[in-house]
Scaffold this motif. Structure first.
Motif, PDB file in Angstrom:
ATOM      1  N   LEU A  46      -6.954  48.460  -0.556  1.00  0.00           N
ATOM      2  CA  LEU A  46      -5.881  48.297   0.448  1.00  0.00           C
ATOM      3  C   LEU A  46      -4.786  47.181   0.106  1.00  0.00           C
ATOM      4  CD1 LEU A  46      -6.976  49.384   4.029  1.00  0.00           C
ATOM      5  CD2 LEU A  46      -5.620  50.539   2.592  1.00  0.00           C
ATOM      6  N   ALA A  47      -5.594  46.255  -0.190  1.00  0.00           N
ATOM      7  CA  ALA A  47      -5.049  44.968  -0.725  1.00  0.00           C
ATOM      8  C   ALA A  47      -4.211  45.215  -1.991  1.00  0.00           C
ATOM      9  CB  ALA A  47      -5.907  43.653  -0.856  1.00  0.00           C
ATOM     10  N   ARG A  48      -4.734  45.775  -2.970  1.00  0.00           N
ATOM     11  CA  ARG A  48      -4.231  46.132  -4.095  1.00  0.00           C
ATOM     12  C   ARG A  48      -2.932  46.989  -4.007  1.00  0.00           C
ATOM     13  NH1 ARG A  48      -7.819  47.515  -9.254  1.00  0.00           N
ATOM     14  NH2 ARG A  48      -5.987  46.565 -10.195  1.00  0.00           N
ATOM     15  N   LYS A  49      -2.947  47.842  -3.016  1.00  0.00           N
ATOM     16  CA  LYS A  49      -1.816  49.030  -2.614  1.00  0.00           C
ATOM     17  C   LYS A  49      -0.674  48.200  -2.003  1.00  0.00           C
ATOM     18  CE  LYS A  49      -3.168  52.757  -4.490  1.00  0.00           C
ATOM     19  NZ  LYS A  49      -2.344  53.274  -5.795  1.00  0.00           N
ATOM     20  N   LYS A  50      -1.099  47.020  -1.299  1.00  0.00           N
ATOM     21  CA  LYS A  50       0.115  46.113  -0.791  1.00  0.00           C
ATOM     22  C   LYS A  50       0.191  46.543   0.722  1.00  0.00           C
ATOM     23  CE  LYS A  50       1.074  43.827  -4.457  1.00  0.00           C
ATOM     24  NZ  LYS A  50       0.062  42.593  -4.627  1.00  0.00           N
ATOM     25  N   VAL A  51      -1.037  47.005   1.359  1.00  0.00           N
ATOM     26  CA  VAL A  51      -0.982  47.506   2.703  1.00  0.00           C
ATOM     27  C   VAL A  51      -1.805  46.269   3.356  1.00  0.00           C
ATOM     28  CG1 VAL A  51      -2.025  49.545   4.345  1.00  0.00           C
ATOM     29  CG2 VAL A  51      -1.152  50.158   1.750  1.00  0.00           C
ATOM     30  N   LYS A  52      -1.474  46.261   4.404  1.00  0.00           N
ATOM     31  CA  LYS A  52      -2.163  45.296   5.478  1.00  0.00           C
ATOM     32  C   LYS A  52      -3.847  45.654   5.379  1.00  0.00           C
ATOM     33  CE  LYS A  52       1.203  43.866   8.648  1.00  0.00           C
ATOM     34  NZ  LYS A  52       1.444  43.780  10.377  1.00  0.00           N
ATOM     35  N   ALA A  53      -4.728  44.658   4.954  1.00  0.00           N
ATOM     36  CA  ALA A  53      -6.190  44.903   4.777  1.00  0.00           C
ATOM     37  C   ALA A  53      -6.760  44.366   5.569  1.00  0.00           C
ATOM     38  CB  ALA A  53      -6.458  44.480   3.352  1.00  0.00           C
ATOM     39  N   ILE A  54      -5.898  43.723   6.917  1.00  0.00           N
ATOM     40  CA  ILE A  54      -6.717  42.917   7.686  1.00  0.00           C
ATOM     41  C   ILE A  54      -7.572  43.728   8.809  1.00  0.00           C
ATOM     42  CG2 ILE A  54      -4.614  42.931   9.400  1.00  0.00           C
ATOM     43  CD1 ILE A  54      -6.720  39.805   8.823  1.00  0.00           C
ATOM     44  N   TYR A  55      -7.310  44.914   8.921  1.00  0.00           N
ATOM     45  CA  TYR A  55      -7.758  45.946   9.572  1.00  0.00           C
ATOM     46  C   TYR A  55      -9.534  46.422   9.240  1.00  0.00           C
ATOM     47  CZ  TYR A  55      -3.328  46.342  11.538  1.00  0.00           C
ATOM     48  OH  TYR A  55      -2.066  46.237  12.326  1.00  0.00           O
ATOM     49  N   THR A  56      -9.499  46.102   7.810  1.00  0.00           N
ATOM     50  CA  THR A  56     -10.830  46.225   7.321  1.00  0.00           C
ATOM     51  C   THR A  56     -11.567  45.042   6.864  1.00  0.00           C
ATOM     52  OG1 THR A  56      -9.960  46.855   5.005  1.00  0.00           O
ATOM     53  CG2 THR A  56     -10.611  48.668   6.517  1.00  0.00           C
ATOM     54  N   GLY A  57     -10.709  44.124   6.782  1.00  0.00           N
ATOM     55  CA  GLY A  57     -11.041  42.697   6.203  1.00  0.00           C
ATOM     56  C   GLY A  57     -12.118  41.907   7.321  1.00  0.00           C
TER      57      GLY A  57
ATOM     58  N   ALA B  50     -18.952  49.203   1.374  1.00  0.00           N
ATOM     59  CA  ALA B  50     -18.033  49.954   1.543  1.00  0.00           C
ATOM     60  C   ALA B  50     -16.564  49.570   2.152  1.00  0.00           C
ATOM     61  CB  ALA B  50     -18.375  51.164   2.771  1.00  0.00           C
ATOM     62  N   LEU B  51     -16.747  48.612   3.207  1.00  0.00           N
ATOM     63  CA  LEU B  51     -15.565  47.987   3.645  1.00  0.00           C
ATOM     64  C   LEU B  51     -14.955  47.341   2.867  1.00  0.00           C
ATOM     65  CD1 LEU B  51     -16.977  47.307   7.532  1.00  0.00           C
ATOM     66  CD2 LEU B  51     -14.963  48.467   6.958  1.00  0.00           C
ATOM     67  N   LEU B  52     -15.579  46.485   2.014  1.00  0.00           N
ATOM     68  CA  LEU B  52     -15.344  45.526   0.923  1.00  0.00           C
ATOM     69  C   LEU B  52     -14.468  46.321  -0.194  1.00  0.00           C
ATOM     70  CD1 LEU B  52     -16.858  42.702  -0.765  1.00  0.00           C
ATOM     71  CD2 LEU B  52     -15.972  44.561  -2.276  1.00  0.00           C
ATOM     72  N   ILE B  53     -14.974  47.597  -0.393  1.00  0.00           N
ATOM     73  CA  ILE B  53     -14.128  48.336  -1.452  1.00  0.00           C
ATOM     74  C   ILE B  53     -12.915  48.778  -0.812  1.00  0.00           C
ATOM     75  CG2 ILE B  53     -14.237  50.504  -2.606  1.00  0.00           C
ATOM     76  CD1 ILE B  53     -17.176  49.849  -3.096  1.00  0.00           C
ATOM     77  N   ILE B  54     -12.938  49.295   0.434  1.00  0.00           N
ATOM     78  CA  ILE B  54     -11.640  49.643   1.168  1.00  0.00           C
ATOM     79  C   ILE B  54     -10.748  48.647   1.253  1.00  0.00           C
ATOM     80  CG2 ILE B  54     -10.589  50.498   3.417  1.00  0.00           C
ATOM     81  CD1 ILE B  54     -13.484  52.129   3.487  1.00  0.00           C
ATOM     82  N   THR B  55     -10.972  47.289   1.637  1.00  0.00           N
ATOM     83  CA  THR B  55     -10.217  46.249   1.553  1.00  0.00           C
ATOM     84  C   THR B  55      -9.506  45.916   0.455  1.00  0.00           C
ATOM     85  OG1 THR B  55     -11.680  45.366   3.536  1.00  0.00           O
ATOM     86  CG2 THR B  55     -10.351  43.798   2.439  1.00  0.00           C
TER      87      THR B  55
ATOM     88  N   VAL C 241     -10.796  38.949  -7.352  1.00  0.00           N
ATOM     89  CA  VAL C 241      -9.823  39.869  -7.280  1.00  0.00           C
ATOM     90  C   VAL C 241      -8.857  39.788  -6.242  1.00  0.00           C
ATOM     91  CG1 VAL C 241      -9.537  42.263  -6.585  1.00  0.00           C
ATOM     92  CG2 VAL C 241     -11.385  41.999  -7.993  1.00  0.00           C
ATOM     93  N   MET C 242      -9.241  39.283  -5.197  1.00  0.00           N
ATOM     94  CA  MET C 242      -8.244  39.050  -3.988  1.00  0.00           C
ATOM     95  C   MET C 242      -7.284  37.773  -4.484  1.00  0.00           C
ATOM     96  SD  MET C 242      -8.759  41.222  -1.770  1.00  0.00           S
ATOM     97  CE  MET C 242      -8.434  41.290  -0.005  1.00  0.00           C
ATOM     98  N   LYS C 243      -7.954  37.005  -5.105  1.00  0.00           N
ATOM     99  CA  LYS C 243      -7.100  35.738  -5.682  1.00  0.00           C
ATOM    100  C   LYS C 243      -5.858  36.384  -6.532  1.00  0.00           C
ATOM    101  CE  LYS C 243      -7.522  31.438  -7.953  1.00  0.00           C
ATOM    102  NZ  LYS C 243      -8.329  30.614  -8.740  1.00  0.00           N
ATOM    103  N   LYS C 244      -6.471  37.490  -7.444  1.00  0.00           N
ATOM    104  CA  LYS C 244      -5.233  37.772  -8.468  1.00  0.00           C
ATOM    105  C   LYS C 244      -4.382  38.675  -7.640  1.00  0.00           C
ATOM    106  CE  LYS C 244      -8.279  38.261 -12.598  1.00  0.00           C
ATOM    107  NZ  LYS C 244      -8.808  38.982 -13.622  1.00  0.00           N
ATOM    108  N   VAL C 245      -4.664  39.532  -6.714  1.00  0.00           N
ATOM    109  CA  VAL C 245      -3.805  40.160  -5.716  1.00  0.00           C
ATOM    110  C   VAL C 245      -2.790  39.414  -5.068  1.00  0.00           C
ATOM    111  CG1 VAL C 245      -3.675  41.888  -3.725  1.00  0.00           C
ATOM    112  CG2 VAL C 245      -5.472  42.328  -5.693  1.00  0.00           C
ATOM    113  N   TYR C 246      -3.067  38.275  -4.322  1.00  0.00           N
ATOM    114  CA  TYR C 246      -2.409  37.632  -3.610  1.00  0.00           C
ATOM    115  C   TYR C 246      -1.712  36.627  -4.226  1.00  0.00           C
ATOM    116  CZ  TYR C 246      -3.947  40.062   0.556  1.00  0.00           C
ATOM    117  OH  TYR C 246      -4.479  41.204   1.332  1.00  0.00           O
ATOM    118  N   SER C 247      -2.105  36.331  -5.493  1.00  0.00           N
ATOM    119  CA  SER C 247      -1.082  35.370  -6.400  1.00  0.00           C
ATOM    120  C   SER C 247      -0.256  35.908  -7.373  1.00  0.00           C
ATOM    121  CB  SER C 247      -2.070  34.543  -7.394  1.00  0.00           C
ATOM    122  OG  SER C 247      -2.782  35.267  -8.128  1.00  0.00           O
ATOM    123  N   GLY C 248      -0.163  37.440  -7.135  1.00  0.00           N
ATOM    124  CA  GLY C 248       0.582  38.200  -8.011  1.00  0.00           C
ATOM    125  C   GLY C 248       0.548  38.516  -9.305  1.00  0.00           C
TER     126      GLY C 248
END
Length: 100
Positions: free
Chosen positions: A21-32, A13-18, A82-89
């Motif tokens: 949030l990352a895909r919405k360009k919101v800080k995901a550190i709080y759930t990450g 559940a935390l992973l899905i939320i993280t 997925v996170m690699k794609k999100v943060y590489s643009g």
């Protein structure tokens, strides 16, 4: 075994939320951070249980635990991709949903 799988569900559940949030360009550190902690502790507990089941000859529990552990590793690998794609643009899916 039940406790480990239960906590793995919380980590999922935390992973899905993280990822959301990352895909919405919101800080995901709080759930990450809690997600990483939950996944690490769950993985450690599952490895400990697998060793105990193997030594004790509890083969059904060993096989079920091994399947759950493999699914956990798969979950981590998919999240990494997925996170690699999100943060590489390269994540165009969030841009497409914002245009709707």
């Amino acid at each position: 075994m039940f406790g480990t799988v239960n906590q793995l569900l919380a980590a999922l559940a935390l992973l899905i939320i993280t990822v959301y949030l990352a895909r919405k360009k919101v800080k995901a550190i709080y759930t990450g951070i809690p997600m990483v902690f939950m996944i690490a502790m769950t993985g450690w507990a599952m490895v400990f249980n697998l060793q105990k089941f193997y030594v004790g000859g509890k083969w059904l529990l060993f096989v079920v635990g091994l399947i759950v552990f493999v699914l956990e590793i798969w979950m981590i690998a998919e999240t990494y991709l997925v996170m690699k794609k999100v943060y590489s643009g390269e994540d165009n899916a969030s841009a497409a949903t914002q245009n709707i």
